[in-house]
Design an enzyme around this catalytic site. Structure first.
Site, PDB file in Angstrom:
ATOM      1  CG  ASP A 180       7.974  15.501  -9.783  1.00 27.33           C
ATOM      2  OD1 ASP A 180       6.844  15.318 -10.272  1.00 27.33           O
ATOM      3  OD2 ASP A 180       8.574  14.631  -9.129  1.00 27.33           O
ATOM      4  CD  GLU A 181       5.770  12.609 -14.076  1.00 36.59           C
ATOM      5  OE1 GLU A 181       6.313  11.949 -14.990  1.00 36.59           O
ATOM      6  OE2 GLU A 181       5.096  12.102 -13.169  1.00 36.59           O
TER       7      GLU A 181
END
Length: 569
Positions: free
Chosen positions: A219-220
């Protein structure tokens, strides 16, 4: 009129305080220290996401978990940490007694100037962070969860919706604690296939902005948009706004972003305007140092809870405190790395953005958390399921390995492991000890490791495979060596021209030296095939000897920290 220090307070002769009498603040200081330790411990239970002034939430979490095995384990770890901090404080005081502060201050300024000279403001780095990623994916799958406080994960929360976070719920929190903070919270099970698919969709969009996208997790990730800005004649803010809109249009998920000259600052900035926002830090030295001055050290990527507590023990809570306490920190350079602390204070870090190299990966693992298990058969069956899941991951990632480690967490929350040192596995009659994809993670190997420690009462179990081999790389082993170096040349490729007399009277060509393909040792031209094979077997079976420790390099005429500390006044 206020009484003078020598006047009496209260009745005759009572409470008389002479002007020159020393005031004993030891009891007050001890009380203050105990209160600080208590609040710090409660913050450690609450987690890093909560603000320091949320003492009521911290207190609720402490009371809700009091007496539990988790709480008792945290108390034990906190006691160990307090002893460690006390040791650091004593060591600091000991070194300062031998030091000359004026010289240390000069040396600190020299190091700071040296670090400042490395500042690079030429690249525009962006850190993108999906907003409550797992929770957002679950809302997309089940819209009825929208606007409700819920957490992903049942025994332990992997994440919490923003509605649940308002009550103090966070990732890594036990489910029963989350229910105490927020009785109406909904707990939904994990679905990693769903999260991986969503992450892939986001990644495809990000690659349009930087082909060297560096994903830090599902997610990053980090992007360098310098070239994209030049090509499209756009500002950094315009590029990131466009990027965030593209992600939302393609996936239905929102993303927050930070824009800065390096990865560390970009990651800090991405948390400034969450959720669904962006923050751009001005590319100016004065602005950056001012931005970092009041930044809590815990916000620095890589600074965990233990580092935060240890620095607090030395009087450092913000990055600005690093410079205020530079003399004390310089004498503690061996344990805390003064140059690294200077980088945090100045806001200087790496601005390289490139995808991780496959050869840099050290291990592949899989683990599960569950309610306490005590039955041996149940534990071994769970281990077999984990091994099967690891096999699928290895096949998907295209890795094999030799070293298997079984990790488990006891019901008391203490972590232990059973380590298989370089387990060599063989396939068929191949004696070279090949890395195998499926067999390495086979349940039998992991089970044999775990059986050494049974019976157990555990709440977490996992398998990790290391000493990896990348299966996407072309084989360059011994078989390839013999194939390429000992093949018989054909008549067309014969190095001897056809018109040359090959009779015995012709002087023979000099024999070539035999080189071991394992250790590169020259065995001499007289080495027979049998001797070569014996030497290769010895190389393969030889236990790896520990490498001698490298001596630290000292520049001619250079000064070490010991020189500064022990120099006489």
């Amino acid at each position: 009129m206020l009484p003078s220090p020598s006047s009496s307070i209260g009745g005759k002769g009572e409470g008389k305080l002479e002007k020159d009498d020393p005031v004993d603040h030891s009891a007050e200081n001890q009380l203050s220290s105990a209160e600080k330790k208590k609040r710090s411990f409660e913050r450690s239970l609450a987690g890093p996401r909560l603000q320091l002034d949320q003492t009521e939430i911290n207190h609720i979490i402490a009371e809700a978990s009091r007496g539990s095995k988790f709480y008792n384990n945290q108390v034990r770890k906190d006691d160990e940490l307090n002893r460690k901090i006390a040791w650091f404080q004593a060591k600091r005081d000991e070194l300062l007694k031998m030091a000359q502060p004026e010289l240390l201050a000069v040396e600190a300024e020299r190091i700071l100037a040296e670090v400042e000279a490395t500042r690079d403001l030429s690249q525009t780095i962006v850190h993108v962070d999906m907003d409550a990623f797992y929770a957002s994916v679950e809302v997309k799958h089940d819209p009825s969860l929208k606007g409700k406080p819920f957490g992903v994960g049942q025994g332990v929360l992997t994440t919490a919706s923003y509605e649940a976070r308002k009550f103090g719920c966070r990732s890594g929190m036990a489910g029963f604690i989350a229910k105490r903070l927020c009785p109406q919270i909904i707990l939904v099970p994990l679905n990693f296939d769903r999260y991986i698919d969503a992450s892939d969709s986001v990644r495809r969009v990000l690659l349009d902005f930087d082909s060297n996208l560096m994903m830090a997790s599902l997610d990053e990730g980090y992007l360098n948009i310098t070239q994209y800005m030049d090509t499209h004649a756009m500002t950094a803010g315009e590029v990131v706004s466009h990027l965030r809109n593209r992600v939302e249009e393609a996936t239905g998920l929102t993303v927050s972003a930070g824009i800065a000259p390096n990865r560390m600052l970009a990651k800090i900035c991405s948390d400034k305007n969450k959720p669904n926002g962006q923050f751009e830090l001005q590319f100016d030295r004065v602005t950056i140092t001012r931005f970092m001055r009041d930044m809590p050290v815990r916000k620095i990527p890589g600074f965990g809870r233990v580092t935060e507590r240890c620095l607090e023990g030395l009087g450092v809570e913000t990055c600005g405190d690093i410079w205020k306490n530079r003399v004390e920190l310089l004498v503690m350079d061996h344990w805390f790395g003064f140059k690294g602390l200077c980088k945090a204070y100045l806001g200087i870090a790496d601005n390289t953005v490139q995808p991780g190299k496959r050869e840099e990966r050290k291990s592949v693992g899989c683990e599960r958390t569950f309610r306490d298990k005590t039955d041996d058969e149940d534990i071994l069956n769970t281990l077999a399921d984990i091994a099967d899941e690891l096999c699928k991951d290895l096949e998907r990632l295209q890795y094999a390995g030799k070293t298997v480690t079984v990790k488990y967490k006891l019901h008391t929350f203490e972590i232990s492991s059973s380590f298989g040192q370089k387990i060599h596995l063989y396939q068929g009659g191949d004696s070279a000890g090949k890395f195998l994809l499926h067999t390495v993670a086979h349940p039998q190997i992991a089970q044999e490791l775990l059986k050494r420690d049974l019976p157990l009462k555990i709440r977490l179990l996992g398998i990790r495979l290391s000493t990896l081999k990348d299966l996407t790389v072309v084989e360059k082993g011994i078989k390839n060596y013999f194939t390429t170096n000992m093949a018989t040349p054909s008549e067309e490729e014969s190095p001897i021209p056809a018109d040359v007399d090959q009779s015995p009277t012709l002087p023979s060509a000099p024999a070539l030296d035999t080189i071991c393909p394992i250790c590169d040792k020259n065995l001499g031209s007289a080495t027979s095939n049998a001797q070569l094979n014996a030497h290769i077997d010895e190389c393969l079976n030889r236990e790896e000897a520990p490498r001698p420790a490298k001596k630290p390099k000292v520049k001619p005429g250079g000064k070490t920290m010991l020189d500064w500390v022990t120099r006489t006044r």
